[in-house]
Scaffold this active site. Structure first.
Site, PDB file in Angstrom:
ATOM      1  N   GLU A  46      43.593  44.051  45.601  1.00 15.87           N
ATOM      2  CA  GLU A  46      44.329  42.845  45.968  1.00 15.87           C
ATOM      3  C   GLU A  46      43.909  41.713  45.046  1.00 15.87           C
ATOM      4  O   GLU A  46      42.931  41.025  45.290  1.00 15.87           O
ATOM      5  CB  GLU A  46      44.063  42.500  47.437  1.00 15.87           C
ATOM      6  CG  GLU A  46      45.065  41.526  48.007  1.00 15.87           C
ATOM      7  CD  GLU A  46      44.916  41.352  49.504  1.00 15.87           C
ATOM      8  OE1 GLU A  46      45.931  41.412  50.206  1.00 15.87           O
ATOM      9  OE2 GLU A  46      43.776  41.161  49.966  1.00 15.87           O
ATOM     10  N   GLN A  47      44.666  41.552  43.978  1.00 17.15           N
ATOM     11  CA  GLN A  47      44.348  40.575  42.947  1.00 17.15           C
ATOM     12  C   GLN A  47      45.492  39.578  42.821  1.00 17.15           C
ATOM     13  O   GLN A  47      46.649  39.973  42.602  1.00 17.15           O
ATOM     14  CB  GLN A  47      44.134  41.289  41.608  1.00 17.15           C
ATOM     15  CG  GLN A  47      43.803  40.352  40.474  1.00 17.15           C
ATOM     16  CD  GLN A  47      43.721  41.055  39.135  1.00 17.15           C
ATOM     17  OE1 GLN A  47      43.735  40.388  38.105  1.00 17.15           O
ATOM     18  NE2 GLN A  47      43.647  42.372  39.119  1.00 17.15           N
TER      19      GLN A  47
END
Length: 539
Positions: A378-379
């Site tokens: 989750e960037q």
């Protein structure tokens, strides 16, 4: 005078082109790997001018790549049209390094390119690069390369025994399943590493084009034919239809992996991926791009490049006289819409609302700080492709960090091992600062360097950030809100490392460079950063 097709027709990261014609409309589907939504589809009516019209894999049920390593995800889609439907076949690769690939193949359909695409149908996992061939007898055939894990073929060092031929099995659209025997129809040529199969039929012959030689500088398009779809397949007199492998000085390198197409008036073309390396290190900073070659059928019943030989041309004749539409040299985005502009993508996740919002603060792109830059899960990174060897990108960020664990800024990004970033963060003594994070391809550790150490103090207010890439050189700039003079920050950095060949080198990764905005908050508090605009200008 007939118009000219200028290669590459799809500049920047657009590899593995599968071309499909429906009436007077042409469509090309290309790989997107870990970038979301999945698969880029461009449209043209003249083979000269192309427009991005769809990324169809946009729901969690179709594609969820959280945890997929770099250069995994969507490999080599195949786009076709039959029975009133567009058919898209694709692989979601879950592993790259080591002996295994864990490559899962799916089919989705839609009556229109720009409409909603169906829920995926799982097909198999025996290998990657799937395609679907609709025969004129009504049968449908599914092909993919077979992966053999019993080999010393690791990421970055492919070995021929792992590429164990092209498998074919009948696909039944009623039962939505593969039926009948699995046949290995083609072992490839001596070039090895056979993958990327595409079938077509002409004058009673089944023609098979495949990609071989790996996706680096030994890449090729190999051609074979048979009277029976099951084979045996005889090789093209030249073996390879398109390749630059023996011509290191021509502009279009790494030529391979493409598909044949006929125009309505009986002209012939073949797509292929290509790379344009920069001297002196032969690094393709734009990744693998899409090119198109004019072909002819000769009396021996084989397809050849119209200009002769096997080396791809930069300029080839278009099917008809048509004006080339020049793209603007500068694209400015103000984030005034609640929808993300089409040129931007993000990484891996089908839950973008966790990463960004254009509605929370109208006129701004708000990024929510999540995991670190380079995370596989989750960037918060929203970026567009680098399409030119020289460009300038600018943005304005409104960001008040509470801790050094909160960071936001502008990045030239390839993957977690290859990026440069200018960013705003907090320093215990200097207060809010602008600084640089850099990762020069350090695999497997991904260690950062800090070219300006703690950075420079920033006054209260928004911060303007910019970067200029001129081939292998990158320079960052900044200024505080209310000032108009750009200040260079740090030394000139090696932009060439943000490339396929950067870091551990050829075959170690194979996507492309992006320019974009990011935010992370490793404290876990989800600190937001607001971006007022983004511009991309050709230099």
């Amino acid at each position: 005078m007939r118009a000219t097709i200028h290669n590459p027709i799809l500049p920047g990261f657009n590899p593995d082109p599968s071309i499909c014609r429906v009436g007077d409309d042409y469509y090309i589907a290309t790989s997107t790997f870990e970038w979301y939504p999945g698969v880029q589809i461009h449209h043209s009516r003249d083979l000269v001018n192309w427009t991005l019209v769809r990324r169809p894999l946009e729901r969690a049920s179709q594609l969820d790549m959280r945890g997929n390593p770099d250069s995994c995800g969507v490999w080599a889609p195949c786009l076709s049209y039959a029975d009133g439907l567009f058919w898209l076949v694709y692989t979601d690769v879950k592993r790259f390094d080591g002996n295994f690939k864990d490559a899962h193949n799916y089919i989705v359909t839609s009556p229109t390119i720009d409409g909603e695409w169906s829920e995926p149908i799982y097909i198999n996992s025996s290998g990657f690069d799937p395609s679907l061939f609709h025969d004129d007898d009504g049968k449908n055939w599914f092909l993919n390369m077979q992966w053999n894990h019993r080999t010393e073929s690791y990421g970055g060092a492919p070995k021929t025994p792992a590429f164990d031929g092209i498998l074919m099995q009948e696909w039944n659209p009623v039962s939505k399943s593969l039926i009948g025997p699995v046949r290995n129809i083609f072992a490839g040529s001596e070039q090895g590493l056979v993958e990327g199969p595409h079938l077509f039929k002409r004058n009673g012959w089944y023609y098979l084009t495949t990609a071989e030689g790996g996706t680096g500088y030994d890449h090729v398009v190999t051609m074979a034919r048979s009277r029976s779809i099951e084979g045996p397949y005889e090789m093209h007199p030249q073996v390879h239809l398109i390749t630059s492998k023996d011509h290191p000085d021509v502009p279009l390198q790494r030529a391979g992996h493409g598909q044949y197409i006929e125009t309505p008036d009986g002209q012939f073309y073949h797509t292929h991926l290509t790379g344009r390396p920069l001297a002196p290190h032969r690094r393709c900073t734009l990744g693998r791009e899409t090119a198109l070659q004019k072909c002819v059928w000769q009396d021996d019943g084989w397809l050849y490049l119209e200009h002769g030989g096997v080396v791809p041309a930069v300029e080839v004749p278009a099917p008809a006289d048509v004006a080339e539409i020049k793209k603007p040299s500068k694209v400015e985005t103000d984030f005034d819409s609640v929808e993300l502009p089409f040129e931007f993508q993000w990484l891996r996740t089908p839950v973008p609302e966790r990463l960004f919002s254009l509605a929370t603060r109208p006129g701004y792109l708000r990024l929510f700080g999540r995991e670190s830059i380079g995370s596989w899960f989750e960037q918060s990174l929203v970026a567009r492709r680098q399409e030119h060897h020289a460009f300038r990108a600018e943005t304005v960020v409104d960001f008040e960090p509470d801790t050094y664990q909160q960071v936001a800024g502008l990045t030239h990004y390839y993957n977690r091992h290859k990026f440069h970033a200018v960013c705003v963060t907090l320093h215990e003594k200097l207060g809010r600062v602008v600084t640089i994070f850099s990762c020069n391809g350090d695999f497997p550790h991904g260690r950062l360097s800090f070219p300006v150490q703690s950075g420079e103090s920033v006054p209260v207010g928004r911060v303007h950030l910019a970067m200029e890439i001129r081939e292998n050189d990158l320079q960052f700039f900044w200024h505080a809100d209310g000032y108009r003079v750009w200040r260079p920050l740090g030394p000139v950095l090696d932009a060439g490392v943000v490339s396929d060949e950067g870091g551990r080198g050829e075959h170690g990764s194979f996507t492309g460079a992006f320019a974009g905005m990011f935010a992370f908050d490793t404290s876990g508090r989800g600190k937001e950063a607001d971006f007022d605009r983004f511009s991309y200008e050709v230099l």
